[in-house]
Each structure stands twice: as structure tokens, then as C-alpha cells.
Write a protein that holds these residues in place. Structure first.
Motif, PDB file in Angstrom:
ATOM      1  N   TYR A 658     -40.167 -63.983  23.405  1.00 20.18           N
ATOM      2  CA  TYR A 658     -41.265 -64.523  24.214  1.00 20.18           C
ATOM      3  C   TYR A 658     -41.215 -66.051  24.248  1.00 20.18           C
ATOM      4  N   ARG A 659     -41.024 -66.663  23.087  1.00 18.39           N
ATOM      5  CA  ARG A 659     -40.951 -68.123  23.025  1.00 18.39           C
ATOM      6  C   ARG A 659     -39.753 -68.628  23.821  1.00 18.39           C
ATOM      7  N   CYS A 660     -38.630 -67.945  23.667  1.00 18.10           N
ATOM      8  CA  CYS A 660     -37.408 -68.340  24.379  1.00 18.10           C
ATOM      9  C   CYS A 660     -37.620 -68.306  25.888  1.00 18.10           C
ATOM     10  N   LEU A 661     -38.126 -67.168  26.389  1.00 27.55           N
ATOM     11  CA  LEU A 661     -38.294 -67.013  27.835  1.00 27.55           C
ATOM     12  C   LEU A 661     -39.372 -67.924  28.389  1.00 27.55           C
ATOM     13  N   SER A 662     -40.444 -68.137  27.613  1.00 26.43           N
ATOM     14  CA  SER A 662     -41.562 -68.954  28.107  1.00 26.43           C
ATOM     15  C   SER A 662     -41.205 -70.428  28.187  1.00 26.43           C
ATOM     16  N   THR A 663     -40.137 -70.844  27.522  1.00 28.56           N
ATOM     17  CA  THR A 663     -39.708 -72.249  27.570  1.00 28.56           C
ATOM     18  C   THR A 663     -38.484 -72.430  28.466  1.00 28.56           C
ATOM     19  N   GLY A 664     -38.172 -71.395  29.285  1.00 30.03           N
ATOM     20  CA  GLY A 664     -37.098 -71.529  30.263  1.00 30.03           C
ATOM     21  C   GLY A 664     -35.725 -71.158  29.762  1.00 30.03           C
ATOM     22  N   GLY A 665     -35.615 -70.638  28.547  1.00 27.03           N
ATOM     23  CA  GLY A 665     -34.304 -70.324  27.990  1.00 27.03           C
ATOM     24  C   GLY A 665     -33.847 -68.916  28.307  1.00 27.03           C
ATOM     25  N   TYR A 666     -32.625 -68.640  27.894  1.00 28.02           N
ATOM     26  CA  TYR A 666     -32.018 -67.323  28.042  1.00 28.02           C
ATOM     27  C   TYR A 666     -31.806 -66.726  26.648  1.00 28.02           C
ATOM     28  N   ALA A 667     -32.286 -65.507  26.454  1.00 26.25           N
ATOM     29  CA  ALA A 667     -31.983 -64.813  25.205  1.00 26.25           C
ATOM     30  C   ALA A 667     -30.546 -64.312  25.205  1.00 26.25           C
ATOM     31  N   THR A 668     -30.045 -63.945  26.393  1.00 27.83           N
ATOM     32  CA  THR A 668     -28.645 -63.587  26.604  1.00 27.83           C
ATOM     33  C   THR A 668     -28.208 -64.201  27.924  1.00 27.83           C
ATOM     34  N   ALA A 675     -26.172 -73.182  36.598  1.00 26.70           N
ATOM     35  CA  ALA A 675     -25.958 -74.490  35.990  1.00 26.70           C
ATOM     36  C   ALA A 675     -27.191 -74.889  35.183  1.00 26.70           C
ATOM     37  N   GLY A 676     -26.950 -75.415  33.997  1.00 25.88           N
ATOM     38  CA  GLY A 676     -28.052 -75.849  33.154  1.00 25.88           C
ATOM     39  C   GLY A 676     -28.706 -74.751  32.348  1.00 25.88           C
ATOM     40  N   ALA A 677     -28.174 -73.524  32.425  1.00 25.16           N
ATOM     41  CA  ALA A 677     -28.753 -72.418  31.655  1.00 25.16           C
ATOM     42  C   ALA A 677     -28.632 -72.712  30.160  1.00 25.16           C
ATOM     43  N   VAL A 678     -29.725 -72.505  29.439  1.00 26.27           N
ATOM     44  CA  VAL A 678     -29.774 -72.817  28.004  1.00 26.27           C
ATOM     45  C   VAL A 678     -29.940 -71.519  27.218  1.00 26.27           C
ATOM     46  N   LEU A 679     -28.993 -71.271  26.327  1.00 27.68           N
ATOM     47  CA  LEU A 679     -29.077 -70.113  25.437  1.00 27.68           C
ATOM     48  C   LEU A 679     -29.935 -70.485  24.238  1.00 27.68           C
ATOM     49  N   GLY A 681     -31.538 -70.908  20.739  1.00 28.35           N
ATOM     50  CA  GLY A 681     -31.007 -70.903  19.383  1.00 28.35           C
ATOM     51  C   GLY A 681     -31.822 -71.843  18.527  1.00 28.35           C
ATOM     52  N   GLY A 682     -31.321 -72.157  17.359  1.00 27.79           N
ATOM     53  CA  GLY A 682     -32.011 -73.067  16.467  1.00 27.79           C
ATOM     54  C   GLY A 682     -33.184 -72.418  15.764  1.00 27.79           C
ATOM     55  N   THR A 683     -33.704 -73.112  14.775  1.00 31.13           N
ATOM     56  CA  THR A 683     -34.788 -72.565  13.958  1.00 31.13           C
ATOM     57  C   THR A 683     -36.114 -72.492  14.705  1.00 31.13           C
ATOM     58  N   THR A 684     -36.214 -73.155  15.846  1.00 32.61           N
ATOM     59  CA  THR A 684     -37.445 -73.048  16.632  1.00 32.61           C
ATOM     60  C   THR A 684     -37.571 -71.659  17.252  1.00 32.61           C
ATOM     61  N   ASN A 685     -36.446 -71.111  17.693  1.00 28.10           N
ATOM     62  CA  ASN A 685     -36.456 -69.809  18.362  1.00 28.10           C
ATOM     63  C   ASN A 685     -36.042 -68.656  17.456  1.00 28.10           C
ATOM     64  N   ILE A 686     -35.207 -68.922  16.459  1.00 24.61           N
ATOM     65  CA  ILE A 686     -34.727 -67.885  15.545  1.00 24.61           C
ATOM     66  C   ILE A 686     -35.226 -68.223  14.148  1.00 24.61           C
ATOM     67  N   TYR A 687     -36.047 -67.362  13.598  1.00 19.35           N
ATOM     68  CA  TYR A 687     -36.610 -67.634  12.277  1.00 19.35           C
ATOM     69  C   TYR A 687     -36.917 -66.318  11.577  1.00 19.35           C
ATOM     70  N   SER A 688     -37.223 -66.419  10.289  1.00 20.35           N
ATOM     71  CA  SER A 688     -37.475 -65.226   9.481  1.00 20.35           C
ATOM     72  C   SER A 688     -38.821 -64.614   9.847  1.00 20.35           C
ATOM     73  N   ARG A 757     -33.419 -63.151  32.120  1.00 20.93           N
ATOM     74  CA  ARG A 757     -34.363 -63.721  33.080  1.00 20.93           C
ATOM     75  C   ARG A 757     -34.351 -62.974  34.415  1.00 20.93           C
ATOM     76  N   GLN A 758     -34.084 -61.657  34.358  1.00 18.60           N
ATOM     77  CA  GLN A 758     -34.283 -60.804  35.523  1.00 18.60           C
ATOM     78  C   GLN A 758     -35.693 -60.212  35.452  1.00 18.60           C
ATOM     79  N   THR A 759     -36.124 -59.529  36.511  1.00 20.66           N
ATOM     80  CA  THR A 759     -37.476 -58.976  36.550  1.00 20.66           C
ATOM     81  C   THR A 759     -37.595 -57.820  35.566  1.00 20.66           C
ATOM     82  N   TYR A 760     -38.630 -57.858  34.728  1.00 21.67           N
ATOM     83  CA  TYR A 760     -38.842 -56.813  33.725  1.00 21.67           C
ATOM     84  C   TYR A 760     -39.491 -55.600  34.387  1.00 21.67           C
TER      85      TYR A 760
END
Length: 958
Positions: A658-668, A675-679, A681-688, A757-760
Motif C-alpha cells: 500500500y505504501r509503495c503504490l500510494s507513493t507512485g512506486g512499483y512493487a514489481t 521511463a522513470g519507473a521506481v521499484l 525498496g529500502g527500509t521505508t517500504n520493506i520492514y519487519s 500498477r494495473q487496475t485491481y
């Protein structure tokens, strides 16, 4: 004794001898190219039958002269098991071609829930869907649930010294055996009517380090005019192997594909870094004082950490910290074991032709293993868990930070002090009577009980003690927790005494049991023009239960241990069943088999009863050819831990979709990302995150359908060939809602987007989305783009569908020569043609899952053997081939994997035989996968042990 009974007794003895010879010699033709010594052993150990016991091949209770029936059965004799180089039954079963699934093993579950169990996974349908029988009776479940979720049976506690043969029926057999016989049945047949004494001592080691072992066996038996006693005793011990003893997996430097741009990065062993700053802010690490990394006995390196800018994709510096490259090498890759097992089997022949018998099997194992070193990542609050983001009030910091501190073996007082220890005891007692009824039917009455006890102890940091020592008291009551970090302690190694003061020894206790009784009646009902109608009927009653008690400190409601949770559970179920079989000769060359069974359940689930049936055909157009087919239904009652789980929990890193998609990123990233697609990562999006699961009493039974068709052709006396097609469907299978599934669905429901980021497919107001969103608990997170996940509620559901189809083939050939000795050849091959899966009813059916890059089941497996004997010499070459798998980057497939075992034996005297074994002759560890950038840098289904050499002495007492 009546003349009718005497006739049946003599016929029973003759049939037993014929079947035993065929099963152990004929069906294992290539492996059992007997020397004179082997023939002597057969004569010594197989005494003339003095009772009504006759060999039943798994898959039917109707006694028959023909071993091959409507369903294919694989038989591994004890002689074959040894000649192929195996010390244990579980090692041999791991190589059978039908065992195509990927399961937890000693490498990939060292820190998990069942690291000391040995499951198998026929057809890739899951370890709980293969039924284990000991002499035709159910074995008790392994007391600890598989992966903390479901029950399974342990194939590692079977006393190899007592094994006569192993029978494997791959396919549904619930119409004969009831629940769990979905993918197949493994029946371990133990020795009976043994005469003489044989001692074996085998010892060896792994040539690349560690793994020293010794195996001592004593097998013997006595027989009298109306009695027999068979006994076996085995002691096995080996030492653990650690990852640091294998140079290809002892360090993070072994990564064959370092991250782009920044290269290999160690784990941050001593790290404090600022958080809540804009993304891609450089130099967020707070450097430790000079010389800090050198204090830890050479374990750490002073490292400048780098990351990749999420937009420019250029590297930037995060700052300095102590890095740990060797931490991954401190887990064990094989367990250390100290096992003692024993077996007794006795018979008594009464004057009226009735026979009494009793069997007792015992097993005691002490094992140890290590899941590696521990780490801390923030203060711990009892009942809540770890707080990963804190406000550090230390001068010079005074801001929001995250921390990490990885401990070293020296702080424990040596790597052996990280070991978990298992103490397991199992016992199986059965008694019975058998005889004839009305001079035309055989009957067998059996009662038995099997128990399996297991305890597990492990060291673990105490949450409160860690917090007091490194962080002190919390300085506020609301908002981001504030602490004054004790930097002197954080930057200094612990002494072993200090570690012990911060930790505790956790103890788990578990017990499973099964009480069972059965009455079997079999014989010939009447004669038809083509022959007698065979018949068998069974009445069964079973009580099964388990009790699992984890330490209070790790229960989800307490959370006192640092970064560790567990589960309690316990319950029982009663089952009653009635079943019947018919073998009907339609013509002299055509026979039909019919079977039906009704199981009645008494427990808290929605399983009330189950009805299963089977039908098979055998057509013998001429003596050397059998054309066969079988169709059967099957079922599996919900595993008891799926039902009675009182609450389990686990920590693990997860992507906040949810955080990834809501900030414009791609989970996959999609195949052609814009162009400019962001995968993300990092501790902001992936955490325990913390995930919990509870038992679900409303579960229903899984149902299955199985079809096989093929032929067995004895092309000539020394050459045979069999080919069988199989098709197995499983519906309503129990599956856990995984954290990844829940978080992806929550992200889709909240944003209307998929990972790419396709239609759910579901609207946020749908019942599905409301249920999914209710399973994710989030708390406010200051300075972060969305609320932070605090807990995920998982659980089992009846949803999964799977279908597998494939081909099994086997060839056996024998060549006898006068000058060059006798040769035996065998080859077995299984190939999966297709695999369909559907995890949840909301998913489309994946009809090409066999070739899915995420499917790590083997598409094909081969095992083969070449045996030779001449005079006092024998030799055997065994090969097993694992088919190709997807590479880690999901761009291609890696090469197949071969292991070769070779051995040679010399009969020194009539009583003494010496043997030498080399397992994994070519020292193959795993196929090359240059893109496997996740530790251990190869697929965990492969063994990292390498070549093993051993020698054996066998001595016979007459």
C-alpha cells in the motif's frame, strides 16, 4: 490343527517365500545382483515361515500371488538401500523420482519450526499429503507442526536396521487407508521371521570438512517350532556441519551477482542511522567511534555503505558503520545427531492354528543445530515487541533513528553455544491375533498405540534485559518513544557471561499420539469361470491427538523473548471407518478391482464423514504383459494444528505494498516499465512486520481424484519395462493467507492498483476487500508516507486447487556372464507433464504452473543403478538426477544436477564382509546459477555437504 488349516498354512508359507523372493530380488533386480555372500545372508535371515503371515503389498488388503496390480508400486529393499549408499530411510526416499516437491530440510529450516524433521513431498502436493505406515499401521505425527502451521509425519525416525523393504504407492489411496493418502502412501515393512545375527559398523566423513559419522547395527532373530523372535538395535551419531565449513557459502562475498552500482554490501552489524528525512538523503549513518569495529575480534569490517538513488539510479553514500560479512556462515547446514533405535517382533503359533504376535519399535534422538547469531534492532516492549524507530536523546544525535547490532560467536562463548537442542522419543507398540475363519477366510485383529515426544531448547535474548542494557528506560509516554542509548555498551562486545545475563533458555515440549484398532477379513468369496473372487473388509477405529506447549515468553500474547514468537495447540479427534475390496476376474486375462470406504469423524471441524472409492483394471493379454489402470477418490481431514492452533506469530521482512503504490512506486516492474519507473525498496517500504495466525474449526476436508494408466512388460526373462501416466487433482486444499498475499490485496483494495500498477480486480467496498483490510493493523508513523503496519492477521482457509499430470517409467535388466561376472541395470524416471494451481477462489487458475519461474518443484527426476558381482566381489554405481529449475533471476533455467554414489564390497570370509562407499563421487554441491544473489546463493533444495566417504564391516554369527 485341521487338514484345511494345515493346507492354508503350507500355502501361506509358499506364497510368502515367492512374494518375498520377487519383491526383494526380482523388483530390485538391478540393485540386488547377489554375491555368494548375499545369498548366504538371504538363507541365514529368511527362515521358513511358521505362521499365517503373508506379504501384502501397499495399495490393497487382498492377498495376491501377483505383486503388480492396478496401481504402480515402487519397492526398495534393505539390500538395495545399502548398495545405493544410504544410511537412513529418509535419505533413500529423498531420491525416489516421485518425490518432486520442495520441502524444508536441515539447511533451509535451521532457524525455523521443524528443523529436525524429515518430510517428503510426493508429486509436489505437500508433505502432509503423503501417508506414512509402519507395517501397514499409521505412524504418529511429528509433534512440532511443519513451518509452524500443519502436521506431517517424520521419515527420519525409522530404524534402518529393522527395515525389510519400503513400498511406495504414488497416488490417491483413501479408499484403502483413509485420510492423508492423497499424493501417495509409504509403507515401511520391518523384518520378521529372521534367523541368525548380523553386526554392521560403518563410519565415515565429508571430505570437505565436518560430518564425521558412525553407524552401528545389530540385527538378529531366533525361531522355534511354534515361535519366532526378531530384534534389531541401531546406534547412529554424526556431527553438525556449519556453513563456514563450505567456502562457497561462508561469507556474503560469495554472492555471484552483487547489487548493481554499489556492489557487495555486508550486513550492518553496528549501525545507528537517522530516519524520517527526505528520500535519498545521503550520510544518514552516524559513524561509530574510531576503532569500534576492531573490538570484535576481527569479525567486523569498517565499511562505507552505499545505496542507489531511487530516481537517478546513481550511487550515494549512506555513511560508515561496522559491516559483517561472515555472519551468514554461522548457521548449521546439517544437524548433529545422536540416535538410538530398537525393534522387537515376536510370534506364537497356537495349537488351533491361530497366531499371536507383538511388535515394539523405539527411537531416541538427541540432535543439535544452529540458526545462526542473533541481532537487535531496537528496544523491546513486553506484549508489544520491537520498536524499530526511536528518538535518541544522546547529544550529537537528538533525532529519530533506527539501530542494528549483530552479535558474534565470541560473545556467545563459541558457535556451539548458539545451538538449539532436540530430544525426541517415539514408541510404537502393537499386538494382534490372526488365523482362519470357516476354513476359507483369513482374519487379522490388531490394536496399537504410537507416541512421539519431542522437546526443544534454544538460547534467546530476553526483550526486557536487552532494552535495559542497551537503551535504558523510555523517557516519554506518547509519540515516538524516546531513549538515551548507552553508546558505550552498544559499541562494545559482550562477554559470554554478559550474554547469558541478557538471555534465557527457552524450552518447547510437544507430544503426539495415535491409538488404533482394526479387524481385517480377507479371502475368496466364490468361484467364477475365470477364477475366484477375492475379498477384503476392514473395520477401523482411531484416536489421534497432539499437545504443543511453547515457552510463555514467545507466545503472541506475551512477546517477552526478543524477536521470537511461537505457538501452542492441542486437541484430538476420533475416527471410525468401514471399508471393503473386491478382486473380480472377468476373464482369465482381465481382472477388476473395486474398493470403497466410509470414514466417520468426531471432532470440532466441519468434517462429518468422508466417502471414497476406487476402481482398477488389470489386463494380461499374455503372461509377460500387464496393462493396468486405476481411478480413485481421496480426502484429507484438516491438519489438527490448522484447527487447534491457539495462536502463533512470526516476524519477517515484508514489502508494504500500500505504501509503495500510494507513493507512485512499483512493487514489481512490468516487462516494459515506463521511463522513470521506481521499484520500491529500502527500509521505508520493506520492514519487519508481525504476523499472527489462529486455528480455524470451520475447515472442511480436502478432496482429491487420482487416475493412473500404464503397462508392465517383461520383454524377456532378464528385461522388464513399465510406463504409467498419472493425473491427480486436489480441491479445497487448506492454504494459509500469507502476509505477502494479504499486503498485496490490501494495497490493491486501497489504491485500486496491482503490484505492477494495473487496475485491481476488486473494489474497496467489496466483501473481499473489507475482509482483507480488517486483517492489517496500522499505527501512525511520524514522518513516514503512510501509517506503519503493526500486525497482520493470517489463517488457514479451504481455497487451494492443484492438478498434476505426468509419466513414471522404469526399466530393469540383468546380464549374467561366466567370465566377467553378473550385471544388473535399473533406471527410473518421473516427468511432470503439467501443473495447474489456484491458491484462492478469487485467483485465475494458472494452467502452466509447471513452467512458472516461481515454481521450484523439479519437473523431472531420474535414479539409476548399475550393479556387478563376481565371486567374493560386488560393486554398485548409483545415480540420481534432479531436473532443471528456474534460475533466480527468472530469465532461464539452470542445468540439471547429478549425484553419483559408488561402493565396492569384498567377502573376506564366510562371516566377514568389508565395504567401501563414496557418496557424491564428483563432489557436486549445486548447479551454477550466476544470478542467485540471495544467501546461500543457490537453491536450498540442493545439499551443500559434498563428497562423503565411509567404510563398513559386516560380521555374521551362525
Amino acid at each position: 490343527m485341521t487338514s484345511r488349516t494345515q493346507l492354508r498354512l503350507r500355502r501361506s508359507q509358499l506364497t510368502s517365500a515367492i512374494l518375498a523372493t520377487f519383491l526383494i530380488s526380482g523388483m530390485a533386480l538391478a540393485q540386488d545382483t547377489n554375491t555368494e555372500g548375499d545369498k548366504d545372508e538371504d538363507q541365514t535371515t529368511t527362515a521358513p515361515s511358521q505362521n499365517l503371515d503373508r506379504i501384502e503389498v501397499v495399495g490393497s488388503r487382498i492377498k495376491r500371488a501377483e505383486v503388480e496390480g492396478p496401481s504402480p508400486v515402487t519397492v526398495i529393499s534393505s539390500a538395495q538401500l545399502e548398495k545405493e549408499g544410504f544410511v537412513s530411510v529418509s535419505d533413500a526416499l529423498e531420491t525416489i523420482t516421485q518425490n518432486s516437491g520442495s520441502v524444508q530440510n536441515e539447511l533451509n529450516s535451521a532457524g525455523g519450526f521443524t528443523p529436525n524433521g524429515s518430510p517428503i513431498d510426493l508429486r509436489g502436493l505437500g508433505p502432509g499429503r503423503t501417508l506414512l505406515l509402519i507395517n501397514g499401521r499409521r505412524a504418529a505425527d511429528y509433534p512440532f507442526p511443519y513451518n509452524g502451521q500443519s502436521n506431517f509425519q517424520n521419515f527420519g525416525n525409522i530404524p534402518t536396521a529393522a527395515v525389510e523393504r519400503v513400498e511406495i504407492l504414488s497416488g490417491g489411496a483413501s479408499a484403502i487407508y483413509g485420510s492423508d493418502a492423497v499424493a501417495g502412501v509409504v509403507n515401511i515393512v520391518l523384518k520378521k521371521n529372521y534367523e541368525g545375527d548380523v553386526f554392521k559398523l560403518r563410519t565415515g566423513t565429508a571430505t570437505t570438512g565436518g560430518g564425521d559419522f558412525a553407524d552401528l547395527q545389530w540385527v538378529g532373530g531366533k525361531t522355534g517350532d511354534n515361535w519366532s523372535l526378531t530384534y534389531a538395535l541401531q546406534y547412529f551419531a554424526d556431527e553438525p556441519i556449519y556453513a563456514y565449513q563450505r567456502e562457497f557459502m561462508d561469507s556474503r562475498l560469495d554472492n555471484p551477482l552483487p547489487p548493481d552500482v554499489v556492489g557487495i554490501q555486508p550486513a550492518a552489524a553496528v549501525r545507528i542511522n537517522r530516519v524520517g528525512l527526505p528520500a535519498n538523503t545521503p550520510n544518514t549513518f552516524i559513524a561509530p567511534p574510531a576503532g569500534t569495529c576492531d573490538r570484535f575480534g576481527g569479525e567486523y569490517v569498517d565499511w562505507t555503505f552505499r545505496a542507489v538513488h531511487s530516481v537517478t539510479r546513481l550511487p550515494y553514500t549512506q555513511g560508515n558503520a561496522c559491516g559483517y560479512l561472515k555472519d551468514v556462515g554461522y548457521q548449521s547446514i546439517t544437524n548433529g545427531n545422536n540416535d538410538l533405535s530398537g525393534y522387537l517382533y515376536g510370534t506364537w503359533q497356537f495349537d488351533n492354528g491361530m497366531e499371536g504376535w507383538a511388535s515394539l519399535t523405539g527411537f531416541h534422538s538427541k540432535s543439535e543445530l544452529s540458526g545462526g547469531v542473533e541481532f537487535i534492532s531496537g528496544p523491546h516492549t513486553d506484549g508489544v515487541g520491537i520498536t524499530s524507530t526511536i528518538f535518541a536523546t544522546n547529544p550529537g544525535i537528538n533525532g529519530n533513528v533506527q539501530v542494528q547490532r549483530i552479535f558474534t560467536p565470541q560473545e556467545y562463548g563459541g558457535i556451539e553455544n548458539t545451538n538449539q537442542k532436540f530430544d525426541e522419543k517415539s514408541a510404537d507398540l502393537a499386538v494382534g491375533l490372526r488365523g482362519t475363519f470357516a476354513d476359507r477366510f483369513d482374519w487379522d485383529f490388531t490394536i496399537g498405540r504410537a507416541d512421539y515426544y519431542a522437546t526443544r531448547t534454544r538460547p534467546r535474548l530476553d526483550g526486557s534485559a536487552v532494552t535495559d542494557y542497551f537503551f535504558g528506560p523510555r523517557l516519554n509516554t506518547t509519540g515516538t518513544p524516546r531513549y538515551l542509548i548507552n553508546l558505550d555498551r552498544f559499541y562494545s562486545p559482550l562477554t559470554p557471561a554478559q550474554y547469558r545475563s541478557l538471555s534465557t533458555i527457552l524450552k518447547y515440549e510437544s507430544h503426539s499420539w495415535v491409538n488404533q484398532g482394526s479387524f481385517v477379513l480377507s479371502g475368496d468369496l466364490f468361484e467364477l469361470p475365470a477364477g475366484p473372487v477375492g475379498f477384503a473388509a476392514v473395520l477401523e477405529g482411531t484416536q489421534q491427538g497432539y499437545d504443543l506447549n511453547s515457552p510463555d515468553a514467545i507466545l503472541p500474547t506475551n512477546r517477552l523473548a526478543y524477536n521470537l514468537t511461537g505457538t501452542n495447540g492441542g486437541g484430538d479427534r476420533d475416527r471410525y471407518a468401514i471399508g471393503g475390496e473386491l478382486s473380480i476376474p472377468i476373464f482369465e486375462s482381465l481382472k477388476m478391482s473395486l474398493a470403497g470406504r466410509f470414514d466417520k469423524y468426531d471432532d470440532i471441524t466441519n468434517v462429518d464423514d468422508a466417502k471414497t472409492w476406487a476402481a482398477g483394471l488389470e489386463w494380461r493379454p499374455f503372461d509377460s504383459l500387464l496393462v493396468r489402470g486405476n481411478y480413485s477418490t481421496s480426502f484429507k481431514a484438516p491438519d489438527m494444528h490448522y484447527v487447534y492452533n491457539e495462536g502463533s506469530g512470526s516476524f519477517g521482512n515484508a514489502l508494504d505494498t500500500y505504501r509503495c503504490l500510494s507513493t507512485g512506486g512499483y512493487a514489481t516492474l512490468p516487462p516494459s516499465p515506463p521511463a522513470g519507473a521506481v521499484l520500491c525498496g529500502g527500509t521505508t517500504n520493506i520492514y519487519s512486520v508481525f504476523a499472527t495466525s489462529m486455528g480455524e474449526p470451520t475447515l472442511e476436508e480436502e478432496t482429491g481424484k487420482s487416475f493412473t494408466a500404464g503397462f508392465v512388460w517383461d520383454i524377456m526373462d532378464s528385461l522388464s519395462l513399465s510406463i504409467d501416466y498419472y493425473d491427480i487433482k486436489l480441491e479445497g486444499a487448506v492454504a494459509n493467507l500469507s502476509s505477502t498475499f494479504i499486503l498485496d490485496a490490501e494495497g490493491g483494495c486501497r489504491t485500486g492498483l496491482t503490484r505492477t500498477r494495473q487496475t485491481y480486480q476488486f473494489d474497496i467496498n467489496s466483501a473481499f476487500c473489507q475482509e482483507i483490510i480488517s486483517r492489517v493493523t496500522r499505527n501512525p508513523a511520524i514522518g513516514e508516507p503512510t501509517d506503519r503496519i503493526s500486525e497482520i492477521r493470517s489463517g488457514p482457509v479451504n481455497q487451494s486447487y492443484e492438478r498434476v499430470t505426468g509419466i513414471d517409467a522404469a526399466m530393469k535388466y540383468r546380464l549374467d556372464t561366466e567370465r566377467f561376472g553378473n550385471y544388473g541395470f535399473s533406471m527410473e524416471w518421473s516427468h511432470r507433464l503439467s501443473n495447474e494451481t489456484q491458491t484462492f477462489a478469487t485467483d485465475p487458475i494458472d494452467r502452466n504452473f509447471r513452467d512458472d519461474p516461481g515454481n521450484f518443484d523439479f519437473r523431472s527426476r531420474i535414479r539409476g543403478s548399475v550393479g556387478w558381482n563376481k565371486g567374493d566381489w560386488t560393486a554398485n554405481l548409483f545415480m540420481t538426477r534432479y531436473g532443471s529449475l528456474p534460475n533466480w533471476q527468472e530469465t532461464a533455467r539452470i542445468a540439471p544436477y547429478f549425484i553419483w554414489n559408488v561402493n565396492a564390497s569384498k567377502k573376506i570370509t564366510d562371516k566377514l564382509t568389508a565395504s567401501f562407499f563414496v557418496n557424491n563421487l564428483l563432489n557436486n554441491f549445486h548447479p551454477d546459477d550466476s544470478g542467485f544473489n540471495s544467501y546461500p546463493y543457490f537453491w536450498r533444495g540442493y545439499s551443500p555437504v559434498g563428497r562423503e566417504i565411509s567404510a563398513q564391516l559386516q560380521y555374521k554369527f551362525r
